[in-house]
Design an enzyme around this catalytic site. Structure first.
Site, mmCIF file in Angstrom:
data_model
loop_
_atom_site.group_PDB
_atom_site.id
_atom_site.type_symbol
_atom_site.label_atom_id
_atom_site.label_comp_id
_atom_site.label_asym_id
_atom_site.label_seq_id
_atom_site.Cartn_x
_atom_site.Cartn_y
_atom_site.Cartn_z
ATOM 1 N N ARG A 62 44.155 28.282 49.847
ATOM 2 C CA ARG A 62 44.339 29.494 50.621
ATOM 3 C C ARG A 62 44.294 29.143 51.943
ATOM 4 O O ARG A 62 43.621 28.277 52.303
ATOM 5 C CB ARG A 62 43.250 30.449 50.446
ATOM 6 C CG ARG A 62 43.301 31.338 49.215
ATOM 7 C CD ARG A 62 42.321 32.414 48.849
ATOM 8 N NE ARG A 62 42.126 32.811 47.394
ATOM 9 C CZ ARG A 62 42.891 34.064 47.303
ATOM 10 N NH1 ARG A 62 43.768 34.643 48.345
ATOM 11 N NH2 ARG A 62 43.054 34.589 46.214
ATOM 12 N N ARG A 113 26.046 35.694 42.748
ATOM 13 C CA ARG A 113 27.341 35.052 42.832
ATOM 14 C C ARG A 113 26.870 33.499 43.399
ATOM 15 O O ARG A 113 25.992 33.400 44.256
ATOM 16 C CB ARG A 113 28.485 35.525 43.433
ATOM 17 C CG ARG A 113 28.786 36.862 43.252
ATOM 18 C CD ARG A 113 29.266 36.961 41.864
ATOM 19 N NE ARG A 113 30.414 36.329 41.559
ATOM 20 C CZ ARG A 113 31.221 36.200 40.378
ATOM 21 N NH1 ARG A 113 30.935 37.127 39.609
ATOM 22 N NH2 ARG A 113 32.267 35.548 40.426
ATOM 23 N N LYS A 134 43.800 47.216 45.554
ATOM 24 C CA LYS A 134 45.120 46.911 46.022
ATOM 25 C C LYS A 134 46.227 47.804 45.560
ATOM 26 O O LYS A 134 47.323 47.622 45.753
ATOM 27 C CB LYS A 134 45.406 45.573 46.211
ATOM 28 C CG LYS A 134 44.499 44.507 47.086
ATOM 29 C CD LYS A 134 44.996 43.353 46.728
ATOM 30 C CE LYS A 134 43.997 42.261 47.570
ATOM 31 N NZ LYS A 134 44.348 40.927 47.278
ATOM 32 N N PRO A 160 49.492 43.067 50.620
ATOM 33 C CA PRO A 160 48.889 44.210 51.395
ATOM 34 C C PRO A 160 47.481 44.406 50.805
ATOM 35 O O PRO A 160 47.511 44.130 49.368
ATOM 36 C CB PRO A 160 49.686 45.604 50.847
ATOM 37 C CG PRO A 160 51.137 45.111 50.666
ATOM 38 C CD PRO A 160 51.054 43.645 50.152
ATOM 39 N N GLU A 161 46.617 44.919 51.464
ATOM 40 C CA GLU A 161 45.178 44.795 51.109
ATOM 41 C C GLU A 161 44.426 46.184 51.258
ATOM 42 O O GLU A 161 45.365 47.029 51.594
ATOM 43 C CB GLU A 161 44.250 43.913 52.063
ATOM 44 C CG GLU A 161 44.831 42.428 51.767
ATOM 45 C CD GLU A 161 43.871 41.428 52.758
ATOM 46 O OE1 GLU A 161 42.713 41.624 52.959
ATOM 47 O OE2 GLU A 161 44.634 40.455 53.373
#
Length: 272
Positions: free
Chosen positions: A260, A151, A58, A2-3
């Site tokens: 991923r 980043r 989350k 779940p996000e």
């Protein structure tokens, strides 16, 4: 897993049902899912009331009337169901909390997840590493761009890094990249001001749309819940390998990046 939209959907719906009701029964079926001995955990909760439910990334934080917090992280495979004892789902449960006479919150699939009881200070410290909330009213396009400009690395890896941004996982990272017309593997250091502007708008559009659609969890929260799971139909690329891109007509591709799954449309998503 779940996000943000899934947990926000849970937060909104649970807030409509369980607030200010006394906890009358607690059953712990798997002691590893809680952070106290089962009997002690139950004793701490008996008679307490949940007065507010907060989402952080989350996680859900159930604020109790004595100032303590129940911290929930569902992790992979975790979900919730709220109903009477007669409505009990045909699933193994790790924790069950009864509110009032017969309203039970069933915690299911907590093999990797957990429901821990903490003081307010402990809960705050445990979540202090999380990045900002992208739908917070204090977030804006300028702050978002500043957050990501410092980043390096790929777009998807950054979006799912909870220390940078809270709440996004595999599904919505791919959906955000698609909405922004960027490849998930695009390098942040190569993005233009226009890219960051599109990306910020994509974040808001995707997360708000998915939340309003009830997230992608397949199991409804309650017997009468017609909302949960509706976001499955809003996904444009995630888990759509081999299907036609709704924007450009190309075939959606599934790849792997840093372990991923990645879904994207090569016809309309670019490095910059």
């Amino acid at each position: 897993m779940p996000e943000l939209p899934e947990m926000e959907n849970y937060r909104i719906q649970l807030s409509q049902h369980i607030l200010d009701l006394p906890i009358t029964e607690v059953a712990v079926g798997r002691e590893k899912s809680v952070n106290l001995p089962a009997k002690a955990f139950a004793q701490e909760l008996m008679g307490r009331q949940v007065i507010f439910i907060e989402r952080r990334g989350k996680h859900l934080l159930f604020h109790l009337d004595n100032g303590r917090r129940l911290l929930l992280h569902l992790m992979l495979g975790g979900l919730l169901y709220l109903g009477s004892k007669e409505d009990r789902p045909d699933r193994s449960t790790q924790v069950e909390i009864t509110f009032g006479e017969d309203l039970v919150l069933y915690f299911i699939g907590l093999r990797l997840g957990h429901l821990h009881l903490h003081s307010a200070k402990e809960a705050e410290e445990l979540l202090s590493h999380l990045g900002p909330e992208l739908l917070d009213r204090r977030m804006n396009e300028e702050r978002f761009a500043m957050l990501l400009r410092k980043r390096r690395g790929s777009l998807k890896t950054t979006l799912v890094n909870q220390d940078v941004i809270a709440g996004i996982g595999n599904c919505y990272a791919d959906e955000i990249a698609f909405a922004a017309e960027l490849l998930p593997m695009a390098k942040l250091q190569n993005l233009s001001d226009e890219d960051f502007s599109r990306l910020y708008q994509a974040v808001r559009d995707v997360l708000i749309e998915a939340t309003e659609a009830g997230g992608y969890m397949e199991m409804p929260l309650t017997r009468d819940d017609k909302l949960t799971g509706g976001a499955n139909d809003t996904c444009r690329v995630y888990d759509r390998e081999g299907e036609t891109c709704p924007r450009c007509g190309d075939v959606i591709v599934k790849a792997e990046m840093n372990g991923r799954k990645v879904f994207y449309s090569p016809g309309c998503q670019h490095d910059r």
